[in-house]
Design an enzyme around this catalytic site. Structure first.
Site, mmCIF file in Angstrom:
data_model
loop_
_atom_site.group_PDB
_atom_site.id
_atom_site.type_symbol
_atom_site.label_atom_id
_atom_site.label_comp_id
_atom_site.label_asym_id
_atom_site.label_seq_id
_atom_site.Cartn_x
_atom_site.Cartn_y
_atom_site.Cartn_z
ATOM 1 N N ARG A 178 0.724 -1.279 0.046
ATOM 2 C CA ARG A 178 0.030 -0.027 0.088
ATOM 3 C C ARG A 178 0.830 1.208 -0.185
ATOM 4 N NH1 ARG A 178 -2.135 2.580 5.010
ATOM 5 N NH2 ARG A 178 -3.021 4.481 4.157
ATOM 6 N N HIS A 223 -3.522 11.334 1.322
ATOM 7 C CA HIS A 223 -2.947 11.302 2.716
ATOM 8 C C HIS A 223 -2.683 12.493 2.952
ATOM 9 C CE1 HIS A 223 -0.858 8.063 5.186
ATOM 10 N NE2 HIS A 223 -1.189 9.193 5.955
ATOM 11 N N ASN A 239 -7.338 8.781 3.507
ATOM 12 C CA ASN A 239 -6.843 7.995 4.575
ATOM 13 C C ASN A 239 -6.985 8.784 6.135
ATOM 14 O OD1 ASN A 239 -4.403 6.121 5.982
ATOM 15 N ND2 ASN A 239 -4.042 8.173 6.842
ATOM 16 N N GLU A 240 -7.465 8.118 6.834
ATOM 17 C CA GLU A 240 -7.979 8.426 8.265
ATOM 18 C C GLU A 240 -8.437 9.935 8.533
ATOM 19 O OE1 GLU A 240 -4.560 8.336 11.005
ATOM 20 O OE2 GLU A 240 -4.190 6.220 10.502
ATOM 21 N N ASN A 274 -7.477 1.293 10.062
ATOM 22 C CA ASN A 274 -6.154 1.297 10.505
ATOM 23 C C ASN A 274 -6.362 1.274 12.133
ATOM 24 O OD1 ASN A 274 -5.178 2.140 8.327
ATOM 25 N ND2 ASN A 274 -4.687 4.321 8.742
ATOM 26 N N TYR A 316 -4.157 0.517 16.035
ATOM 27 C CA TYR A 316 -2.972 0.328 16.568
ATOM 28 C C TYR A 316 -3.193 0.103 18.171
ATOM 29 C CZ TYR A 316 -0.575 2.634 12.633
ATOM 30 O OH TYR A 316 -0.327 2.844 11.302
ATOM 31 N N GLU A 366 -3.682 -0.684 8.169
ATOM 32 C CA GLU A 366 -2.355 -0.395 8.927
ATOM 33 C C GLU A 366 -2.418 -1.073 10.468
ATOM 34 O OE1 GLU A 366 -1.382 3.603 9.565
ATOM 35 O OE2 GLU A 366 -1.751 4.356 7.346
ATOM 36 N N TRP A 399 2.040 -1.805 9.230
ATOM 37 C CA TRP A 399 2.819 -0.591 9.420
ATOM 38 C C TRP A 399 3.600 -0.684 10.441
ATOM 39 C CZ3 TRP A 399 1.958 3.547 6.317
ATOM 40 C CH2 TRP A 399 2.593 4.682 6.667
ATOM 41 N N GLU A 428 7.195 10.204 10.582
ATOM 42 C CA GLU A 428 5.812 10.082 11.274
ATOM 43 C C GLU A 428 5.283 11.496 11.475
ATOM 44 O OE1 GLU A 428 3.736 7.312 11.976
ATOM 45 O OE2 GLU A 428 5.188 6.127 10.960
ATOM 46 N N TRP A 429 3.929 11.672 11.135
ATOM 47 C CA TRP A 429 3.360 12.880 11.138
ATOM 48 C C TRP A 429 3.479 13.746 12.436
ATOM 49 C CZ3 TRP A 429 1.496 15.209 7.088
ATOM 50 C CH2 TRP A 429 1.068 14.438 6.061
ATOM 51 N N PHE A 469 8.737 2.658 13.211
ATOM 52 C CA PHE A 469 7.680 1.759 13.128
ATOM 53 C C PHE A 469 8.281 0.181 12.179
ATOM 54 C CE2 PHE A 469 4.728 4.761 14.667
ATOM 55 C CZ PHE A 469 3.756 4.155 15.363
#
Length: 412
Positions: free
Chosen positions: A5, A57, A109-110, A228, A230, A303, A353, A360-361, A369
């Site tokens: 992806r 994204h 995405n999200e 996604n 986590y 994810e 992920w 990372e954002w 990760f």
């Protein structure tokens, strides 16, 4: 690994410099950008790997933000006499260019995180908020703008979905939600054509409404639900609503307080990121809930993973022996398989992920990760961690204590 992806950058296909000089907000696609993604897609297919492509994204072309406020303006969704519906035009361009080889597409995405972090808390682009009397942001209104943005995202997704289905019948369309927070604001419209009744009650007239036609277009506008996942948290009732009085924003409208503790006991061990509590049973409960509430739709875990700290003083051999990550994936995948076998949950795939350590954002390069260690000081050299070999055994030899059922297991 049989799938990978990745996201296409809208700005790479339609650079802002092209958009700025063309009043219709479209322009001609950037050939260099198209060539880049064509090369990536062709290489994946040559290796027997199916591409799963995300269209948005969080990187809106700056020209659209400058011209009409980006996702705050319905111009990004609706076609008028003077302009195209810009997202659908961008997405259609990608389908025409790559759709002969890419058969699995993800629109957004999200969207919850994008709306809240960009327009409520102001910690992501475009950095708009009004919390604490604009102490953090110069512009924005945290109590309304996240809902406007989320509404426009849903309409853009639905518009793209129906356009694609009309012209590209074999494509699979997915909207990714991150189900560790209140993502039902997206799933309920997609499944039922309206926002949750509790949300309508709590938000009131600040919540945009779907017209009858928009409700029909949004409802059922997906082939899979992309999730996604986590971590898991407890929530408790925010009886006093003090947070709401102080913040006056969208994130406190739910009238709940997330917490990692219950009766003084922590819900699970924490990874490098403080928000990421390791709670494998949360995966099982989430899949069961989606089955029961939404009629067991097809699901792809888009994810799932955990991070280690990027410690400049640690030894390389210690960073590569990522036993904690192996245990994380083993436990989460075991719970996912239990949901499939014991509850009949309709899960079709699982993406890790992430394949590589990356930026990372909210954390930059301070966490890792990846299954592969990236040496940032040595030409971005990729070094496999122990988790790579573990996954190889799971996929190829059905060992490591976890059976593999044959569905898609892949990386992002």
């Amino acid at each position: 690994m049989d799938a990978y992806r990745f996201s296409i950058s809208w700005s790479r296909i339609f650079p802002s410099i092209l958009l700025f000089f063309l009043l219709d907000g479209t322009g001609e696609p950037n050939e260099e950008g198209l060539n880049y993604y064509n090369s990536l897609i062709n290489t994946l297919l040559d290796k027997g790997i199916q591409p799963y492509v995300t269209l948005f994204h969080w990187d809106l072309p700056q020209a659209l933000e400058d011209r009409y406020g980006g996702w705050l303006n319905s111009q990004i969704v609706y076609e008028t006499k003077l302009c195209r519906d810009d997202f659908v035009h961008y997405a259609s361009t990608c389908f025409k260019e790559f759709g002969d080889r890419v058969k699995h597409w993800i629109t957004f995405n999200e969207p919850h995180n994008f709306a809240i972090e960009g327009y409520d808390l102001g910690i992501q682009a475009p950095g708009r908020c009004s919390i604490l009397s604009h102490i953090f942001c110069r512009e924005g209104k945290s109590s309304t703008e996240p809902y406007v943005v989320a509404h426009n995202i849903l309409l853009a997704h639905a518009g793209a979905f129906h356009t694609y289905k009309q012209h590209f019948k074999l494509l699979l369309i997915i909207l990714i939600v991150k189900l560790s927070k209140c993502e039902y604001r997206f799933l309920d419209p997609l499944m039922f054509g309206h926002y949750p009744p509790s949300m309508q009650k709590l938000v009131g007239d600040r919540l945009p409404q779907f017209s009858a036609r928009a409700s029909m277009l949004v409802s059922g506008s997906l082939d899979f639900v992309g999730i996604n996942h986590y971590t898991t948290l407890y929530v408790r009732n925010d009886r006093m609503r003090i947070r709401k009085l102080v913040m006056n924003d969208a994130s406190t409208d739910a009238a709940v307080i997330p917490t990692a503790y219950r009766h003084g006991k922590k819900i699970g061990e924490t990874a490098a990121s403080g928000w990421l509590h390791i709670v494998p049973w949360g995966m099982f409960k989430l899949m069961k809930h989606i089955k029961e509430k939404y009629g067991n739709p097809p699901v792809i875990i888009t994810e799932n993973g955990m991070d280690d700290a990027n410690n400049r003083f640690s030894k390389l051999e210690d960073d590569l022996q990522d036993d904690k990550r192996i245990q994380y994936h083993k436990d989460y995948m075991s719970n996912l398989l239990d949901a499939i076998r014991k509850e009949g949950c309709n899960v079709h795939g699982y993406f890790v992920w992430s394949l590589l350590d990356n930026w990372e954002w909210n954390s930059g390069y301070t966490v890792r990760f990846g299954l592969y260690y990236i040496d940032y000081n040595n030409n971005l050299t990729r070094i496999p961690k122990a988790s790579v070999e573990w996954f190889r055994q799971v996929l190829a030899q059905k060992t490591a204590g976890l059976e593999y059922s044959g569905s898609t297991v892949a990386s992002s």
